[in-house]
Scaffold this motif. Structure first.
Motif, PDB file in Angstrom:
ATOM      1  N   UNK A 179      36.799  69.959   0.790  1.00 29.78           N
ATOM      2  CA  UNK A 179      38.018  69.154   0.675  1.00 29.78           C
ATOM      3  C   UNK A 179      38.523  68.712   2.040  1.00 29.78           C
ATOM      4  N   UNK A 180      38.511  69.604   3.002  1.00 29.99           N
ATOM      5  CA  UNK A 180      38.979  69.247   4.347  1.00 29.99           C
ATOM      6  C   UNK A 180      37.999  68.309   5.043  1.00 29.99           C
ATOM      7  N   UNK A 181      36.717  68.464   4.788  1.00 23.51           N
ATOM      8  CA  UNK A 181      35.735  67.549   5.366  1.00 23.51           C
ATOM      9  C   UNK A 181      35.924  66.132   4.839  1.00 23.51           C
ATOM     10  N   UNK A 182      36.462  66.022   3.623  1.00 24.24           N
ATOM     11  CA  UNK A 182      36.697  64.716   3.012  1.00 24.24           C
ATOM     12  C   UNK A 182      38.061  64.130   3.373  1.00 24.24           C
ATOM     13  N   UNK A 183      38.862  64.869   4.154  1.00 27.18           N
ATOM     14  CA  UNK A 183      40.108  64.285   4.635  1.00 27.18           C
ATOM     15  C   UNK A 183      41.366  65.087   4.441  1.00 27.18           C
ATOM     16  N   UNK A 184      41.345  66.126   3.617  1.00 23.20           N
ATOM     17  CA  UNK A 184      42.558  66.920   3.403  1.00 23.20           C
ATOM     18  C   UNK A 184      42.931  67.662   4.686  1.00 23.20           C
ATOM     19  N   UNK A 185      44.223  67.757   4.952  1.00 21.55           N
ATOM     20  CA  UNK A 185      44.697  68.509   6.116  1.00 21.55           C
ATOM     21  C   UNK A 185      44.588  70.005   5.858  1.00 21.55           C
ATOM     22  N   UNK A 186      44.845  70.410   4.630  1.00 14.42           N
ATOM     23  CA  UNK A 186      44.718  71.804   4.223  1.00 14.42           C
ATOM     24  C   UNK A 186      44.309  71.845   2.765  1.00 14.42           C
TER      25      UNK A 186
END
Length: 274
Positions: A179-186
């Protein structure tokens, strides 16, 4: 934090007990965010009926801004709840008038907030990119753990939440890294009795579940989301965020309903499922 929760609402009906409670992911997050100290608003639609009146009254009593709560002709949604040993499951349900479309005034209202939260139950997926263009988006994917649904939405999400009780800790950790690799901050995952995980793009943290005398798990995940958001936006450390969110979620499990405010079932619910 000024939070707008946008989407679903429901009246959770405990037919055997003869009571119902206001709920729905976005309603629950708004209420618990307010309890955590946020200025919370709710954007959604309820019917011009007794269930709608009780839902609105509960939100007002909790200090949630309901100026963008539509009251429409038609029924307020309900879900029947089966509680076995504290673990809840859902029976027959009807969304009623809860499905709605965001209009220009809604968009302007949401844009005045610091954060917006929505969920898989809101059925607003096609409008979320426009929402996220103006305000950081928190989203509850529930059990959509890395599937096509999650892949389509994750680029727009700042804070991603998953219900990952069906995953072991390693797979849940991989999900959060994805999820973070796809753009989520956390990205955060709840795993029921297995506790919770948080990944901020750099560090993975795990927190055990808080043991309690279990009464009802309804609303625990939504409570976790609200308190996690409060901590994330306040700049707390990840360990403290998880500790507070897990403790608050556990506390909700010691009583019925997602945040209280019980009332007798409306007659048609009692008759339909008697």
């Amino acid at each position: 934090m000024r939070l707008a929760a946008v989407g679903d609402n429901i009246m959770d009906c405990y037919v055997e007990a003869g009571h119902m409670y206001p709920g729905g992911n976005c309603v629950n997050v708004a209420v618990h965010a307010a309890r955590a100290g946020a200025r919370a608003s709710y954007v959604g639609a309820a019917g011009l009926d007794q269930r709608g009146e009780r839902l609105e009254a509960a939100l007002r009593a909790e200090g949630v801004d309901v100026s963008r709560l539509r009251r429409l002709d038609g029924p307020t949604g309900y879900a029947t709840v089966v509680n076995v040993g504290g673990e809840r499951s859902f029976g027959p349900y009807d969304r009623g008038v809860a499905r709605f479309r965001l209009d220009e005034r809604d968009m302007e209202f949401i844009a005045a907030h610091e954060l917006v939260h929505s969920s898989y139950s809101a059925l607003l997926e096609d409008q979320l990119p426009a929402v996220a263009a103006g305000v950081p988006l928190s989203f509850d994917f529930d059990a959509h753990t890395g599937d096509d649904y999650a892949a389509a939405l994750i680029p727009y999400v700042t804070y991603a939440f998953f219900s990952a009780s069906h995953l072991d800790e390693r797979d849940a950790a991989d999900l959060l890294r994805w999820a973070c690799a796809k753009g989520a901050r956390a990205a955060l995952a709840t795993r029921g009795a297995g506790g919770a995980l948080l990944f901020d793009g750099h560090r993975l943290l795990a927190e055990p579940a808080v043991p309690v005398d279990l009464v009802d798990t309804l609303g625990a995940g939504d409570t976790f989301i609200a308190y996690a958001l409060a901590g994330l936006t306040a700049g707390l450390g990840g360990r403290e965020i998880l500790r507070r969110a897990c403790a608050s979620a556990a506390e909700v499990c010691t009583s019925y309903g997602a945040f209280g405010h019980p009332s007798p079932l409306t007659p048609e619910i009692s008759t339909l499922h008697s």
